[in-house]
Design an enzyme around this catalytic site. Structure first.
Site, PDB file in Angstrom:
ATOM      1  N   ARG A 161      11.592 -39.882  57.128  1.00 15.16           N
ATOM      2  CA  ARG A 161      12.169 -39.318  58.362  1.00 15.16           C
ATOM      3  C   ARG A 161      11.192 -39.416  59.523  1.00 15.16           C
ATOM      4  NH1 ARG A 161      14.602 -37.283  53.898  1.00 15.16           N
ATOM      5  NH2 ARG A 161      16.691 -36.386  54.046  1.00 15.16           N
ATOM      6  N   ASP A 195      14.984 -33.883  41.915  1.00 18.22           N
ATOM      7  CA  ASP A 195      14.126 -35.016  41.542  1.00 18.22           C
ATOM      8  C   ASP A 195      13.125 -34.657  40.444  1.00 18.22           C
ATOM      9  OD1 ASP A 195      15.405 -36.625  43.354  1.00 18.22           O
ATOM     10  OD2 ASP A 195      13.912 -36.370  44.930  1.00 18.22           O
ATOM     11  N   ARG A 203      10.129 -41.895  38.414  1.00 18.15           N
ATOM     12  CA  ARG A 203       9.960 -40.508  37.959  1.00 18.15           C
ATOM     13  C   ARG A 203      10.076 -40.386  36.431  1.00 18.15           C
ATOM     14  NH1 ARG A 203       9.098 -38.165  42.693  1.00 18.15           N
ATOM     15  NH2 ARG A 203      10.495 -38.664  44.409  1.00 18.15           N
ATOM     16  N   LYS A 220       7.711 -37.952  50.258  1.00 20.43           N
ATOM     17  CA  LYS A 220       8.483 -39.182  50.495  1.00 20.43           C
ATOM     18  C   LYS A 220       9.633 -38.925  51.465  1.00 20.43           C
ATOM     19  CE  LYS A 220      10.473 -41.305  46.835  1.00 20.43           C
ATOM     20  NZ  LYS A 220      11.932 -41.521  46.967  1.00 20.43           N
ATOM     21  N   SER A 221      10.377 -37.841  51.259  1.00 19.49           N
ATOM     22  CA  SER A 221      11.519 -37.543  52.139  1.00 19.49           C
ATOM     23  C   SER A 221      11.053 -37.363  53.580  1.00 19.49           C
ATOM     24  CB  SER A 221      12.203 -36.252  51.684  1.00 19.49           C
ATOM     25  OG  SER A 221      12.808 -36.436  50.435  1.00 19.49           O
ATOM     26  N   SER A 223      24.134 -33.136  48.733  1.00 22.83           N
ATOM     27  CA  SER A 223      23.273 -34.305  48.908  1.00 22.83           C
ATOM     28  C   SER A 223      22.690 -34.348  50.313  1.00 22.83           C
ATOM     29  CB  SER A 223      24.066 -35.592  48.649  1.00 22.83           C
ATOM     30  OG  SER A 223      23.403 -36.696  49.235  1.00 22.83           O
ATOM     31  N   LYS A 259      20.778 -41.601  39.964  1.00 20.08           N
ATOM     32  CA  LYS A 259      19.491 -41.742  40.651  1.00 20.08           C
ATOM     33  C   LYS A 259      18.944 -43.158  40.390  1.00 20.08           C
ATOM     34  CE  LYS A 259      19.429 -37.672  42.476  1.00 20.08           C
ATOM     35  NZ  LYS A 259      19.614 -37.529  43.929  1.00 20.08           N
ATOM     36  N   GLN A 263      20.957 -36.775  51.408  1.00 20.02           N
ATOM     37  CA  GLN A 263      21.077 -38.137  51.944  1.00 20.02           C
ATOM     38  C   GLN A 263      22.396 -38.303  52.691  1.00 20.02           C
ATOM     39  OE1 GLN A 263      20.384 -40.822  48.670  1.00 20.02           O
ATOM     40  NE2 GLN A 263      18.189 -40.400  48.649  1.00 20.02           N
TER      41      GLN A 263
HETATM   42  C1  S3P Z   1      16.540 -37.209  49.252  1.00 17.82           C
HETATM   43  C2  S3P Z   1      17.642 -36.573  48.753  1.00 17.82           C
HETATM   44  C3  S3P Z   1      17.973 -36.505  47.320  1.00 17.82           C
HETATM   45  C4  S3P Z   1      16.784 -36.914  46.448  1.00 17.82           C
HETATM   46  C5  S3P Z   1      16.104 -38.137  46.971  1.00 17.82           C
HETATM   47  C6  S3P Z   1      15.569 -37.879  48.371  1.00 17.82           C
HETATM   48  C7  S3P Z   1      16.301 -37.198  50.710  1.00 17.82           C
HETATM   49  O1  S3P Z   1      19.043 -37.396  47.052  1.00 17.82           O
HETATM   50  O2  S3P Z   1      17.210 -37.125  45.122  1.00 17.82           O
HETATM   51  O3  S3P Z   1      15.038 -38.512  46.138  1.00 17.82           O
HETATM   52  O4  S3P Z   1      15.165 -37.533  51.149  1.00 17.82           O
HETATM   53  O5  S3P Z   1      17.222 -36.871  51.471  1.00 17.82           O
HETATM   54  P1  S3P Z   1      20.591 -36.930  47.200  1.00 17.82           P
HETATM   55  O6  S3P Z   1      20.850 -36.683  48.620  1.00 17.82           O
HETATM   56  O7  S3P Z   1      21.380 -38.094  46.684  1.00 17.82           O
HETATM   57  O8  S3P Z   1      20.717 -35.710  46.352  1.00 17.82           O
END
Ligand code: S3P
Length: 442
Positions: free
Chosen positions: A33, A322, A395, A28-29, A174, A349, A176
């Site tokens: 991107r 996660d 999840r 997913k991440s 983080s 989350k 994100q």
């Molecule tokens: C993610 C970062 C994580 C993760 C999320 C996906 C990402 O969050 O929990 O499911 O794709 O950068 P955080 O940056 O808040 O830890």
């Protein structure tokens, strides 16, 4: 805003363990991107292995709404005609990111550098999640973003503001926040530097480099300079280790299991789940490790093994963040005590994952103690069946389904519709390898 969604209940029960081979859907991440960088690149980007979950589809829809020509997805293939860093156009409507925190936070950084205004909205869960963690450092770069009084979405991102680089130390590990700042940094004058308190996923840095954008890393400090260009190309998305995690735990706890998970992303900033399970005594073999498009991948063979409780090392927490819903299930099935601490991020989350998992596991007969930053679980060989609530979190829903593998009666999991955000084929694939799930929709 979110269209009314059907109410989904899983009724799960285990059998004789998990068997066979499975390639779980794309990461997913990395999928988010790939869409974002493909849209900002010059030339065409061809993505394969894309996750066709609702979260990623929200990102695709957002870029279409900003004028980017995108074909697909079809069977994981997506073709994006890159608009270039300055080629997006103003969306006519608010951009609805649904349940997707990654999409909302990364887009916020990217939109801060545009010439036009935009509004980001999300579903009920996303509208509760904290956004000041990104809007404050972005404001320090010169961005103008309005939040609700509580610091949550809807976010109005004003266009036409000149951004300047910052040197920012992340208060939490983080990816994100790091990624939102790096995306804004593409549009900023000077250098944008982000220092992480502990390693967290680095897909943004890897993929920017793959698109030909220079990114420097020195220890825990990442930096880039603005006003470069991204060059489109091919992106192959590996299978999501966060989705594979449900089966890594399931096969570890369910007697008789022997399962192969194919082409799983093995980026070292994501493999904490394997390290934690191995500390607990899991039998996970890494086969054929290779590199695909800048990301390591491997096949994983996992066989049942008796697990024992552990104190989870704090440095592994961001590398498995996660996976804790299903790691709590592993702990419930392990002999002795497991201690998880330093994991307070779980409370913000898609749901409060400490509270939701604690309530559900208690309903299945597990003795545990909730802590502000984690949980202490007294494990044992089996759980009771019963009714639990996923609270709309994909999840936690899948983690409770996995728990049924060691329950003495079926586990009924309420509020599972959002499994479609990250793993739409979960039920079919779970059934195929030996976890029976009945789906009731209302
Ligand atoms: C993610 C970062 C994580 C993760 C999320 C996906 C990402 O969050 O929990 O499911 O794709 O950068 P955080 O940056 O808040 O830890």
């Amino acid at each position: 805003m979110e269209a009314a969604q059907r109410h989904v209940v899983f009724r799960a029960c285990g059998g004789n363990g998990l068997h066979g081979r499975l390639r779980v859907p794309g990461d997913k991440s990395i999928s988010h991107r790939a869409v974002m960088f493909g849209a900002l690149a010059e030339g065409c980007t061809e993505v394969t292995g894309l996750l066709e979950g609702k979260d990623v589809l929200a990102t695709v829809a957002a870029f279409r709404a900003m004028g980017v020509a995108i074909d697909g997805p079809e069977q994981g293939r997506l073709r994006i005609e890159g608009a270039g860093l300055h080629g997006l156009s103003a969306p006519a409507e608010p951009l609805d990111m649904g349940n997707a925190g990654t999409a909302m936070r990364l887009l916020c950084g990217l939109l801060a550098g545009q010439a036009f205004d935009s509004v980001l909205v999300g579903d009920e869960s996303l509208t509760r999640r904290p956004m000041r963690r990104i809007t404050e450092p972005l404001a320090a770069m010169g961005a103008c973003i309005e939040t609700s009084a509580e610091g949550t979405a809807p976010l109005t991102v004003r266009g036409g503001y000149d951004l300047r680089g910052v040197d920012y130390a992340l208060p939490v590990a983080s990816a994100q926040i790091k990624s939102a700042l790096l995306l804004a940094g593409l549009y900023a004058s000077g250098e944008t530097c982000v220092t992480e308190p502990a390693p967290c996923r680095d897909h943004t840095e890897r993929m920017l480099a793959g698109f030909g954008y220079p990114v420097a890393r020195e220890g825990n400090r990442v930096s880039l300079s603005g006003n470069g260009r991204l060059q489109g190309g091919r992106v192959e998305v590996p299978a999501d280790i966060s989705s594979a995690a449900f089966f890594l735990v399931g096969a570890s706890i369910a007697p008789g299991s022997d399962l192969i998970l194919e082409h799983v992303g093995m980026n070292p900033t994501r493999t904490g789940v394997i390290e934690i399970l191995r500390l607990m005594g899991a039998d996970i073999e890494v086969l054929g490790q290779r590199e695909v498009g800048g990301e390591p991948v491997a096949d994983l063979r996992v066989r049942h093994a008796p697990l024992h409780g552990v104190r989870v090392p704090r440095e592994l927490v961001p590398l498995a963040i996660d996976e804790f819903p299903v790691l709590f299930v592993a702990a419930a099935g392990a002999e002795g005590e497991t201690i998880v601490e330093g994991a307070e991020e779980l409370r913000v989350k898609e749901s409060d994952r400490i509270a939701v998992m604690a309530d559900g596991l208690e309903a299945l007969g597990v003795r545990l103690e909730q802590r502000p930053d984690g949980m202490i679980i007294q494990g044992g060989p089996s759980l009771r069946g019963g009714k639990v609530a996923a609270h709309g979190d994909h999840r936690t829903a899948m983690a409770f389904a996995v728990a049924s593998l060691i329950a003495d009666a079926p586990v009924s999991v309420d509020d599972c519709a959002n499994v479609a955000t990250s793993y739409p084929s979960f039920v079919d694939e779970a059934r195929r390898v030996g976890l029976a799930i009945d789906v009731q929709q209302a």
